[in-house]
Scaffold this active site. Sequence first.
Site, mmCIF file in Angstrom:
data_model
loop_
_atom_site.group_PDB
_atom_site.id
_atom_site.type_symbol
_atom_site.label_atom_id
_atom_site.label_comp_id
_atom_site.label_asym_id
_atom_site.label_seq_id
_atom_site.Cartn_x
_atom_site.Cartn_y
_atom_site.Cartn_z
ATOM 1 C CD GLN A 173 -2.781 -0.892 0.119
ATOM 2 O OE1 GLN A 173 -2.939 -0.006 -1.068
ATOM 3 N NE2 GLN A 173 -4.125 -1.854 -0.075
ATOM 4 C CG HIS A 196 -4.171 -6.565 -7.389
ATOM 5 N ND1 HIS A 196 -5.745 -5.784 -7.015
ATOM 6 C CD2 HIS A 196 -2.867 -7.474 -6.836
ATOM 7 C CE1 HIS A 196 -5.261 -6.925 -5.937
ATOM 8 N NE2 HIS A 196 -3.938 -7.442 -6.316
ATOM 9 C CB CYS A 226 -8.714 -10.213 2.173
ATOM 10 S SG CYS A 226 -7.337 -9.526 0.996
HETATM 11 N N1 PLP Z 1 -0.659 -6.657 1.670
HETATM 12 C C1 PLP Z 1 -0.922 -5.741 1.679
HETATM 13 C C2 PLP Z 1 -0.800 -4.271 2.645
HETATM 14 C C3 PLP Z 1 -2.590 -5.687 1.036
HETATM 15 O O1 PLP Z 1 -3.369 -4.650 0.999
HETATM 16 C C4 PLP Z 1 -2.570 -7.031 0.001
HETATM 17 C C5 PLP Z 1 -4.381 -6.657 -0.432
HETATM 18 O O2 PLP Z 1 -4.954 -6.518 -0.106
HETATM 19 C C6 PLP Z 1 -1.812 -7.674 -0.014
HETATM 20 C C7 PLP Z 1 -0.549 -7.818 0.938
HETATM 21 C C8 PLP Z 1 -2.151 -9.408 -0.776
HETATM 22 O O3 PLP Z 1 -1.708 -8.625 -1.919
HETATM 23 P P1 PLP Z 1 -2.076 -9.765 -3.606
HETATM 24 O O4 PLP Z 1 -3.631 -9.716 -3.905
HETATM 25 O O5 PLP Z 1 -1.089 -9.244 -4.200
HETATM 26 O O6 PLP Z 1 -2.108 -10.881 -2.728
#
Ligand code: PLP
Length: 387
Positions: free
Chosen positions: A190, A212, A336
């Site tokens: 982030q 992404h 998530c």
């Molecule tokens: N770490 C953080 C701080 C995130 O915001 C996210 C996604 O929401 C992730 C890890 C995981 O990323 P990815 O979707 O590429 O696995």
Amino acid sequence: MNKQGIYLDYAATTPVSEAVFKEMQPYFGDVFANPSALHTMGQEAQAALDNARHEIADILGADWREIIFTASATESINLAIRGVVKDAKRSLENPHIVTTSIEHSAVLETCRDLEKEGVEVSYIPVDGDGLVNPDDVAKAIKDTTVLASVMYVNNEIGTIQPIKQISDLINSYNENSDVKKVVFHTDAVQATNYLDINPHDLGVDLMTISGHKIYGPKGTAILFKSRDVSLAPATTGGGQERGYRSGTENIPAIVGFAKALKDAQSFKNSESERLTALRDKFIKDVLSGAKGAGLNGSAEKRIANNASFCFENFPSEVMVPALDAKGVYVSSGSACAARVPEPSHVINAIGKEDCALNTIRCTLGRETTEEDLKKATEAIIEISNQA
Ligand code: PLP
């Protein structure tokens, strides 16, 4: 991008920018061969892979051998944490990890899983602003500690952690210690659009970035791995990515990632400034107009695009669809966890248990305008005042 609605969920994902999309296109058709192939077509793909790796290394101020491509930040984080632990287990029965209570589930669930195998984990609490005290991280380190993992920017409340101060403490511990070196990983997913991400300046050994979240494609990420860190591979197979991550490389996505990172870094200062101004006005207007609204997390040590609001007695389960009906797209808690109405572990960790089910996260991005935020503010105020 579809501009019919007002998208305020850029921390969940960003659209692929036109420039990135254009850069990727030849690698779906014209240059499609397997980069491991020895023929000319394979070598063309290999050249694109090498070029992307060098570009990314240059942007980060790193060596090309320090870049490992993975298929997501989650995978990169798994490789970092499991890789360090597996390597340490060759000489240590119960390695110890230090992390924080507000990490993304990719870190927390990996740590919890490793606890089942006898790995010891310290989850450092944060203060009411969502900030980690570097001394608390340093104090938790002991002889068996092999890894510290602290996120650069929190995905729910946008707080910016003092990574350099933490790395200074870890690095001075490592200098004075004759026991196994503590490796420092940061999840910079982030942070990439708005902050400095030179891992050597930050003093980190491992760093995760996701495609992404930076206007690149989904399903691509990197792990920066300093050359003096020893890591066991998380996947085995054909030996791609110097043996750390086997599997045929996703060339279009990797090319897109490199372009996205390059653009993110060149827009970093102007976008930070633009969005901070828009975001601060948005926060002020929502807090002054919406019934029972409060801001989650530090107002100052906060990433430019994040506004996380708690609404007293107003569940996000009601607020998010009500905003959706007005064409305003926000998230409740983290992306998530968004489909599961579970209390946010981050909001709980900052001591605002009453807000853990009553929070909405609005995250701004390249397409966000003042007009968008004016409409979003009106919608939030109207809905919250119906409560
Ligand atoms: N770490 C953080 C701080 C995130 O915001 C996210 C996604 O929401 C992730 C890890 C995981 O990323 P990815 O979707 O590429 O696995």
